[in-house]
Design an enzyme around this catalytic site. Structure first.
Site, PDB file in Angstrom:
ATOM      1  N   ASN A  13       1.025   4.073   0.037  1.00  0.00           N
ATOM      2  CA  ASN A  13      -0.217   3.303  -0.078  1.00  0.00           C
ATOM      3  C   ASN A  13      -1.360   4.298  -0.230  1.00  0.00           C
ATOM      4  O   ASN A  13      -1.772   4.924   0.741  1.00  0.00           O
ATOM      5  CB  ASN A  13      -0.379   2.457   1.197  1.00  0.00           C
ATOM      6  N   TRP A  14      -1.814   4.438  -1.460  1.00  0.00           N
ATOM      7  CA  TRP A  14      -2.857   5.445  -1.715  1.00  0.00           C
ATOM      8  C   TRP A  14      -4.230   4.983  -1.218  1.00  0.00           C
ATOM      9  O   TRP A  14      -5.186   5.756  -1.210  1.00  0.00           O
ATOM     10  CB  TRP A  14      -2.939   5.755  -3.214  1.00  0.00           C
ATOM     11  N   LYS A  15      -4.362   3.732  -0.853  1.00  0.00           N
ATOM     12  CA  LYS A  15      -5.650   3.175  -0.399  1.00  0.00           C
ATOM     13  C   LYS A  15      -6.731   3.457  -1.460  1.00  0.00           C
ATOM     14  O   LYS A  15      -6.433   3.434  -2.646  1.00  0.00           O
ATOM     15  CB  LYS A  15      -6.000   3.728   0.977  1.00  0.00           C
ATOM     16  N   HIS A  98      -2.856  -5.882   4.976  1.00  0.00           N
ATOM     17  CA  HIS A  98      -3.006  -4.573   5.629  1.00  0.00           C
ATOM     18  C   HIS A  98      -4.133  -4.667   6.649  1.00  0.00           C
ATOM     19  O   HIS A  98      -5.112  -5.388   6.434  1.00  0.00           O
ATOM     20  CB  HIS A  98      -3.315  -3.509   4.567  1.00  0.00           C
ATOM     21  N   GLU A 100      -6.483  -2.809   7.315  1.00  0.00           N
ATOM     22  CA  GLU A 100      -7.812  -2.454   6.807  1.00  0.00           C
ATOM     23  C   GLU A 100      -8.436  -3.627   6.055  1.00  0.00           C
ATOM     24  O   GLU A 100      -9.655  -3.710   5.913  1.00  0.00           O
ATOM     25  CB  GLU A 100      -7.704  -1.201   5.916  1.00  0.00           C
ATOM     26  N   GLU A 168       2.802  -2.169  11.354  1.00  0.00           N
ATOM     27  CA  GLU A 168       1.863  -1.053  11.380  1.00  0.00           C
ATOM     28  C   GLU A 168       0.902  -1.226  12.554  1.00  0.00           C
ATOM     29  O   GLU A 168      -0.102  -1.937  12.430  1.00  0.00           O
ATOM     30  CB  GLU A 168       1.047  -1.013  10.085  1.00  0.00           C
ATOM     31  N   GLY A 174      -3.518   6.355  10.392  1.00  0.00           N
ATOM     32  CA  GLY A 174      -4.461   7.434  10.096  1.00  0.00           C
ATOM     33  C   GLY A 174      -4.879   8.243  11.310  1.00  0.00           C
ATOM     34  O   GLY A 174      -5.829   9.021  11.250  1.00  0.00           O
ATOM     35  N   SER A 212       0.949   6.766  10.457  1.00  0.00           N
ATOM     36  CA  SER A 212       1.123   8.206  10.702  1.00  0.00           C
ATOM     37  C   SER A 212       2.548   8.694  10.497  1.00  0.00           C
ATOM     38  O   SER A 212       3.022   9.557  11.230  1.00  0.00           O
ATOM     39  CB  SER A 212       0.609   8.579  12.100  1.00  0.00           C
TER      40      SER A 212
HETATM   41  P1  PGA Z   1      -1.189   6.381   7.487  1.00  0.00           P
HETATM   42  O1  PGA Z   1      -1.456   4.926   6.899  1.00  0.00           O
HETATM   43  O2  PGA Z   1       0.194   6.804   7.047  1.00  0.00           O
HETATM   44  O3  PGA Z   1      -2.267   7.243   6.894  1.00  0.00           O
HETATM   45  O4  PGA Z   1      -1.280   6.285   8.977  1.00  0.00           O
HETATM   46  C1  PGA Z   1      -0.426   3.977   6.851  1.00  0.00           C
HETATM   47  C2  PGA Z   1      -0.936   2.698   6.234  1.00  0.00           C
HETATM   48  O5  PGA Z   1      -2.103   2.349   6.450  1.00  0.00           O
HETATM   49  O6  PGA Z   1      -0.201   2.004   5.505  1.00  0.00           O
END
Ligand code: PGA
Length: 255
Positions: A13-15, A98, A100, A168, A174, A212
């Site tokens: 997931n490159w966001k 997600h 976010e 998650e 993150g 992470s």
């Molecule tokens: P991360 O993000 O690996 O940077 O913790 C995972 C995600 O949000 O899918």
């Protein structure tokens, strides 16, 4: 250990990261390094890079996915993307719900479920994300929270063929912090039981862990029962890290 078909799904997931040049270079490096790997790989770039990354991956086994879609058909929704538009670009997957988006865009379980309905209707595989906050975990509510999110976010026609669930924990995304193996096991077993109560082919629905995941912890996480792959954020932006995670998953796959 992967239950669903012997190969783990490793999703990047490159966001909101990547301009054309570096996104293309990253996709090409992943493609070059992934040859022969016994893992299903997926790249979810930002919407602006779906077309060029899709072209860079064409003819490879690496799948392309979106990071979100709108619940409605194409129409008057400025700035949004309909599920059919993702499918039209060659996407096979879409990440939905997600944290976010749940936190930053007020997405509720009901909204995530509506998006999943749209995604499945056009043949996309929905990766439905859920996970508890740190406060919820501290209060001992993690299992209840994820079960509630699962119930609310998955449509009735979810199946092993069209749906992936990603656990998650919000506090692990993150941050460099990951739950203990015991905690991941407990949540994934709980999700599997909840799926089994509702869907006939629950044993085949892939359950990913995300939060992470790095080369250093991927082997331990991907060896756990009911962990069928990983959703990788930060580490998916470096080809060698993403490939190392995929190799760790491939080593766990059944012969
Ligand atoms: P991360 O993000 O690996 O940077 O913790 C995972 C995600 O949000 O899918």
């Amino acid at each position: 250990m992967n239950q669903a078909g012997g190969r783990p799904l490793i999703a990047g997931n490159w966001k909101m990261n990547g301009l054309r040049a570096d996104g293309l270079a990253l996709a090409q490096a992943i493609r070059a390094g992934a040859r022969g790997l016994r893992a299903d790989l997926l790249i979810c770039p930002p919407a602006t890079l779906l077309a060029p990354v899709g072209e860079a991956l064409a003819g490879s086994a690496i799948a392309l996915g979106g990071q979100d879609c709108h619940a409605d058909r194409p129409g008057a929704h400025t700035g949004d993307i309909a599920a059919v538009m993702l499918a039209d670009l060659g996407c096979r997957y879409v990440i939905l719900g997600h944290c976010e988006r749940r936190a930053g865009h007020g997405e509720t379980d009901e909204m995530v479920r509506a998006k999943a309905v749209s995604a499945l209707a056009v043949g996309l595989i929905a990766i439905v994300c859920l996970g508890e906050t740190e406060a919820q975990r501290d209060r001992g509510e993690a299992l209840d929270v994820v079960a509630r999110q699962l119930t609310g976010s998955l449509p009735e026609n979810a199946s092993a063929a069209n749906t992936v669930v990603a656990y998650e924990p919000v506090w692990a995304i993150g941050t460099g912090r990951v739950p203990s193996s015991g905690d991941i096991l407990a949540v994934h077993a709980h999700l599997r039981r909840a799926l089994a109560g509702r869907f006939k082919d629950a044993a085949g629905i892939r359950l990913l862990y995300g939060g992470s995941v790095k080369p250093g912890n991927a082997g331990e996480i991907l060896a756990l029962a009911d962990v069928d792959g990983a959703l990788v954020g930060g580490a998916s932006l470096k080809a060698e890290d993403f490939l190392a995670i995929a190799r760790a998953g491939a080593e766990q796959s059944w012969p």
